[in-house]
Design a protein around this motif. Structure first.
Motif, mmCIF file in Angstrom:
data_model
loop_
_atom_site.group_PDB
_atom_site.id
_atom_site.type_symbol
_atom_site.label_atom_id
_atom_site.label_comp_id
_atom_site.label_asym_id
_atom_site.label_seq_id
_atom_site.Cartn_x
_atom_site.Cartn_y
_atom_site.Cartn_z
ATOM 1 N N ALA A 285 0.852 -1.274 -0.031
ATOM 2 C CA ALA A 285 -0.092 0.114 -0.215
ATOM 3 C C ALA A 285 0.865 1.389 -0.027
ATOM 4 O O ALA A 285 0.533 2.116 -0.476
ATOM 5 C CB ALA A 285 -1.032 -0.050 1.215
ATOM 6 N N ARG A 286 1.819 1.190 0.873
ATOM 7 C CA ARG A 286 2.723 2.309 0.897
ATOM 8 C C ARG A 286 3.525 2.667 -0.469
ATOM 9 O O ARG A 286 3.630 3.859 -0.997
ATOM 10 C CB ARG A 286 4.005 2.190 1.946
ATOM 11 N N VAL A 287 3.886 1.662 -1.289
ATOM 12 C CA VAL A 287 4.595 1.763 -2.186
ATOM 13 C C VAL A 287 3.674 2.186 -3.504
ATOM 14 O O VAL A 287 4.015 3.325 -4.207
ATOM 15 C CB VAL A 287 5.299 0.406 -3.150
ATOM 16 N N GLY A 288 2.179 1.588 -3.360
ATOM 17 C CA GLY A 288 1.240 2.193 -4.251
ATOM 18 C C GLY A 288 0.915 3.791 -4.110
ATOM 19 O O GLY A 288 1.021 4.429 -5.029
ATOM 20 N N GLN A 289 0.983 4.051 -2.787
ATOM 21 C CA GLN A 289 1.089 5.712 -2.415
ATOM 22 C C GLN A 289 2.302 6.282 -3.185
ATOM 23 O O GLN A 289 2.018 7.487 -3.850
ATOM 24 C CB GLN A 289 1.195 5.601 -0.961
#
Ligand SMILES: Cc1cc2nc3c(=O)[nH]c(=O)nc-3n(C[C@H](O)[C@H](O)[C@H](O)COP(=O)(O)OP(=O)(O)OC[C@H]3O[C@@H](n4cnc5c(N)ncnc54)[C@H](O)[C@@H]3O)c2cc1C
Ligand code: SF4
Length: 503
Positions: A389-393
């Motif tokens: 989710a963080r990388v997606g952000q």
């Protein structure tokens, strides 16, 4: 001198003060320390010696020659996690990205307080080893012009979100940015062991037997310290020859956190019942993103940029340039759908998220086979999902059109930042993620007490005089950062202890 199976006319017998099994990060470092101190050294390596001119010949050919089981080594049990390791002269360092990190202070403090290793591995001595490794292996920060599009978008995303991040520190001299570290660095820019410490050890008089699998370590009590091995068939056919290398002072096993315990177990040298327990690692997942702008994964350093904001929580995010053949395995779909994604290949970005997993596993042997029993725990899965989710952000902050999280049961493609909520709320089973593991440790833990450790504070197997383990098997915990620098520093310290005993 490197002796290869094709050059043999019969079985081989040799002897040296120290016989080292494995030529990767640990074995090559110990060989360079011992040989340059004037000690007699024999190295034995199961994999082939691949000359620089024959590296980087495409992914399929390179995997076949450089990787263990051509990249097909996996965990046992229902969840098959690929366990990527090099199996050639230079070991995994030949195919790695050269990223370096020193052991984090909070990990070292635990090794000292909980496992009593501050005397065996003094902090100051380790720091001095890191300084030396930095100098000798040319550790430097990746230059701006080697960021590539893949590194650039990760940096843009991190900067826009205000996250701590940096260009990677790597062992390289004038990296040309071919993004092909996984195939070995043909031009010798990355200072892997085949381009650095092995040539130095050989220049100092070490002998290396390549293409020779050590099948047994013989203890002193069985007629003298030695290793026995079998050579691969030489290119010209002929018989399968054997090696017996006698060690006048010590055998050093540096065959990696999987193959070291396997060899010790097969040799019947586990006097504590501790060998093969506590196997740990940094299993990783990856996120893909589609951009409108060209990314061109094939330009820049293989791993040029990293987000360090969440490191202390056990999660590190790294840009990762994959060759098309490997990327295709991670893209969703087959046939026309896969082809459609591949047509956008020049606009795909990739980041990996290796995590400091809590899971513990075991290494066991079953006849000629090894079994690595390992499965991420629920907390590990949650951390990996948070990482995705963080990388997606970060990718959306950098302007991505969509991200491909690779979580079974979720949409294959998420097209706006709000959609990341789906990832955050997901509670997948471990098997729903695309795991890969390249960092392994812990399977012959070091400690003073044979009831809880496999080797003593000098790396010697409890109860087996003269047989030492010097690779990441001895680590009592995983690190949460790329391990090769710590593996080399620990091998350096343990090799120096052997030299003190020799004096
Ligand atoms: C694709 C990839 C990328 C990576 N990227 C990084 C990175 O950027 N930074 C980082 O810090 N780490 C990285 N790593 C991890 C790092 O390379 C390893 O942790 C490190 O090399 C392990 O060192 P080692 O000496 O224990 O084992 P290895 O380097 O794996 O060497 C072990 C050697 O022993 C040999 N061997 C095994 N059994 C026998 C036997 N019975 N007889 C004879 N020889 C034997 C093997 O063939 C092998 O050559 C990466 C690893 C991979 C696979
Ligand atoms: S990216 Fe740099 S270090 Fe890696 S193979 Fe290419 S030139 Fe070598």
């Amino acid at each position: 001198m490197i002796v290869e199976p094709g050059a043999l006319e019969g079985d081989v017998e040799d002897d040296a003060e120290y016989v080292i099994v494995g030529t990767g990060a640990a074995g090559a470092t110990a060989a360079r320390v011992l040989a340059e101190a004037g000690a007699g050294v024999v190295l034995v390596e199961e994999g082939p010696n691949v000359p620089a001119a024959e590296l980087a010949r495409g992914t399929v050919a390179s995997f076949g020659r450089l990787l263990r089981d051509a990249g097909g080594q996996v965990t046992s049990g229902p969840l098959k996690i690929p366990l990527l390791q090099g199996a050639c002269v230079g070991g995994s360092t030949v195919v790695n990205s050269g990223i370096t990190w020193r052991i984090p202070p909070w990990v070292y403090d635990r090794w000292a307080a909980e496992f009593g290793l501050s005397g065996a591995l003094p902090a100051r001595e380790l720091e001095a080893c890191f300084d030396l490794l930095d100098e000798e292996l040319s550790v430097r920060q990746t230059r701006e012009e080697r960021l590539g599009g893949n590194g650039r978008v990760l940096r843009t995303g991190a900067e826009r979100l205000g996250w701590e991040s940096k260009t990677t520190h790597r062992t390289e001299r004038d990296c040309e940015g071919s993004a092909r570290c996984l195939e070995g660095c043909a031009n010798g820019r990355r200072q892997s062991m085949n381009h650095s410490y092995i040539p130095r050890a050989l220049a100092a008089g070490a002998r290396l037997y390549a293409g020779c699998r050590v099948t047994r370590v013989c203890p002193r009590s069985a007629g003298g310290l030695a290793v026995e091995g079998t050579f691969a068939l030489g290119a010209g056919g002929g018989g399968r020859h054997t090696l017996r290398a006698h060690a006048r002072k010590a055998v050093l096993i540096a065959a990696s956190a999987i193959h070291t315990p396997a060899l010790v177990l097969r040799s019947g040298l586990d006097s504590t019942g501790q060998v093969g327990l506590h196997f740990q690692g940094h299993p990783g997942v990856s996120m893909l993103a589609l951009f409108d702008e060209p990314i061109r994964l094939w330009e820049g350093a293989t791993q040029a940029y990293e987000i360090t904001e969440f490191r202390q929580r056990g999660m590190k995010i790294e840009s990762l340039s994959l060759p098309a053949e490997v990327l295709a395995a991670r893209l969703p779909g087959v046939g026309a759908k896969l082809a459609a994604y591949l047509r956008q290949m020049d606009r795909i970005a990739v980041a990996a998220i290796p995590i400091k997993a809590r899971a513990r596993g075991t290494v066991r042997t079953l006849g000629p086979f090894n079994r690595v029993n390992y499965c991420p725990e629920p907390q590990d899965v949650a951390l990996a999902v948070e990482g995705l989710a963080r990388v997606g952000q970060a990718f959306f902050a950098a302007g991505a059109r969509a991200v491909l999280p690779g979580i079974h049961g979720l949409p294959e493609r998420i097209s706006d930042p709000a959609g990341l909520e789906l990832i955050r709320r997901a509670r997948p089973e471990p098997g729903a993620l695309n795991w890969v593991m390249t960092h392994m440790m812990g399977s012959c833990r070091m400690g003073g007490d044979p009831r809880t450790s496999a080797v003593d504070l000098r790396g010697q197997l409890h109860g087996v005089p003269g047989v030492h383990v010097i690779d990441s098997s001895v680590f009592p915990t995983n690190l949460g950062v790329n391990p090769q620098h710590t593996i080399m520093a620990v091998a350096m310290v343990l090799a120096r202890r052997l030299l003190e005993d020799r004096a």
